[in-house]
Motif scaffolding. Structure first.
Motif, short mmCIF file in Angstrom:
data_model
loop_
_atom_site.label_atom_id
_atom_site.label_comp_id
_atom_site.label_asym_id
_atom_site.label_seq_id
_atom_site.Cartn_x
_atom_site.Cartn_y
_atom_site.Cartn_z
N TRP A 168 0.71 -3.95 3.96
CA TRP A 168 0.01 -2.67 4.12
C TRP A 168 1.00 -1.63 4.67
CZ3 TRP A 168 -3.93 -1.85 1.37
CH2 TRP A 168 -4.74 -0.72 1.59
N GLY A 169 1.84 -1.18 3.74
CA GLY A 169 2.96 -0.33 4.12
C GLY A 169 4.16 -1.19 4.46
N GLU A 199 -3.31 3.38 -0.66
CA GLU A 199 -3.72 3.24 0.74
C GLU A 199 -5.06 3.93 0.97
OE1 GLU A 199 -1.52 3.26 5.02
OE2 GLU A 199 -1.01 4.89 3.66
N ASN A 200 -5.25 5.12 0.40
CA ASN A 200 -6.48 5.86 0.63
C ASN A 200 -7.06 6.56 -0.60
OD1 ASN A 200 -7.05 5.65 3.59
ND2 ASN A 200 -4.99 6.50 3.74
N SER A 250 3.49 3.67 9.03
CA SER A 250 2.48 2.67 9.33
C SER A 250 1.25 3.28 10.00
CB SER A 250 3.07 1.60 10.25
OG SER A 250 2.07 0.69 10.69
N TRP A 251 0.09 2.75 9.64
CA TRP A 251 -1.18 3.18 10.23
C TRP A 251 -1.39 2.63 11.64
CZ3 TRP A 251 -5.64 -0.09 11.15
CH2 TRP A 251 -5.37 -1.45 10.96
N ALA A 279 0.86 -1.17 0.00
CA ALA A 279 0.00 0.00 0.00
C ALA A 279 0.90 1.23 0.00
CB ALA A 279 -0.89 0.01 1.24
N ASP A 322 1.47 5.31 0.60
CA ASP A 322 1.11 6.60 1.20
C ASP A 322 1.52 7.68 0.21
OD1 ASP A 322 1.45 9.10 2.59
OD2 ASP A 322 1.43 8.02 4.49
N GLU A 351 -3.33 -6.98 2.57
CA GLU A 351 -3.03 -5.88 3.49
C GLU A 351 -2.16 -6.36 4.65
OE1 GLU A 351 -6.50 -3.66 4.71
OE2 GLU A 351 -7.57 -4.10 2.86
#
Length: 353
Positions: free
Chosen positions: A310-311, A74-75, A317-318, A48, A50, A270
């Motif tokens: 996911w990153g 990611e978004n 990182s989220w 993912a 950013d 993810e």
């Protein structure tokens, strides 16, 4: 996260690629990147992305290009970003990612078309106050899916079409989609996406579905029924958000195999493995076994076509922002140094299918 039973997982050596006097692990510039090893294993290795970091951090941009042959937004492909005001679209972030990938020979996963979260305020408020009724909502959803998928037709190899529709017990999530449209919205979403891009592979996607449990079985039953009805449900996406304080999920390969038996692709979409901070060598070694366990399950299943983290650096990182006191969930530390998890993924890819 759901508590899983812990089967035996052989301890991975997670041999350091290089270790300096400080003990910080770094990957040699002369080592083949993950994407080269993944190509040999006939796998897409993804991350993912950013988009703010991609624009502002040259190290992040360089490592994203070097290590991965697949990227996921990611978004910036989520509904609240692409249509923040009704009828007014902002494709800038998504377009930038697609251009970045094209210029670096990377494939793109689309994430996500239908979800209960990160919806634009105009949509949720309209449904809540009754100014958007069920018939109009169905038309809005169809337009959203068709518009986004058509925009990237031929540029997205897998779409997460319907995301997180089941609860842990296997019941359908009581989202605005279920409340207003009934369960038929799931089949509709796949039909609309397929009409917009017949060549993209269309996925269901969720967390806590790594092994065989009530939730993954609900997806299996749904996919089996929809495919029998001719609905183009072509893939099952396993998010792979794990935590070392819980057990590794049981029978991951068996779970993938039953979806493969339906004629579907599978993917890890993810993956990250968080821990209670601070990290230490023992936790990092255990984390490495979890990454390797999921990757080995994918490599052991011919239908598993992609493995996405996911990153890949703790710097972006989220996890710490969502799970208080937890983090260190990715392959690289905040300084882009390789952790044992990175070595584990390298070893797994090098071993191949």
């Amino acid at each position: 996260m759901k508590h899983f039973r812990m089967p035996f997982v052989g301890l991975l050596s997670a041999t350091l690629l290089f270790t300096g006097v400080s003990g910080v692990q770094t990957a040699s510039a002369h080592e083949a990147p993950l994407r080269t090893l993944a190509d040999r294993a006939d796998l897409r290795i993804g991350t993912a992305v950013d988009m703010a970091a991609l624009a502002d951090d040259s190290t992040y941009r360089r490592r994203t290009a070097r290590e991965f042959n697949s990227v996921t937004a990611e978004n910036v492909m989520k509904w609240e970003v692409v249509e923040p005001t009704r009828g007014t679209y902002d494709w800038s972030g998504a377009d930038a990612l697609v251009r970045f990938a094209r210029d670096r020979g990377q494939a793109v996963r689309g994430h996500t078309l239908v979800w209960h979260s990160q919806l634009p305020g105009w949509l949720t408020s309209g449904v809540a106050d009754g100014t958007i009724d069920a018939a109009e909502l169905r038309g809005i959803l169809r337009k959203h899916i068709s518009t986004e998928v058509k925009r990237y037709k031929g540029k997205i190899y897998q779409w997460d079409v319907v995301n997180e529709v089941f609860e842990e017990d296997g019941s359908l999530r009581n989202s605005i989609w279920l409340q207003k449209l009934g369960p038929s919205y799931i089949a509709d979403a796949f039909r609309w996406a397929h009409a917009a891009d017949p060549k993209a592979k269309l996925f269901l996607n969720d967390y806590n579905v790594e092994g065989i449990n009530a939730k993954s079985t609900a997806y299996y039953d749904l996919a089996k029924r929809l495919r029998a009805e001719g609905v183009p449900v072509q893939g099952f996406g396993v998010q792979g958000h794990l935590a070392i304080q819980y057990g590794f999920p049981g029978n991951v390969e068996g779970n993938l195999a039953r979806f493969a038996a339906l004629g579907m692709q599978t993917a890890f979409t993810e993956v990250d493995v968080r821990m209670i901070l601070p990290s230490d060598p023992e936790k990092s070694a255990k984390q490495a076994t979890y990454f390797r366990g999921l990757l080995d399950a994918c490599l052991g299943t011919r239908s598993c076509k992609s493995f996405t983290v996911w990153g890949y650096t703790d710097k972006y990182s989220w996890v710490p922002g969502v799970f208080a006191g937890q983090g260190a969930a990715t392959l690289l530390d905040e300084e882009f140094g390789a952790k044992p998890a990175y070595a584990a993924v390298r070893e797994g890819l090098a071993a191949g299918r």
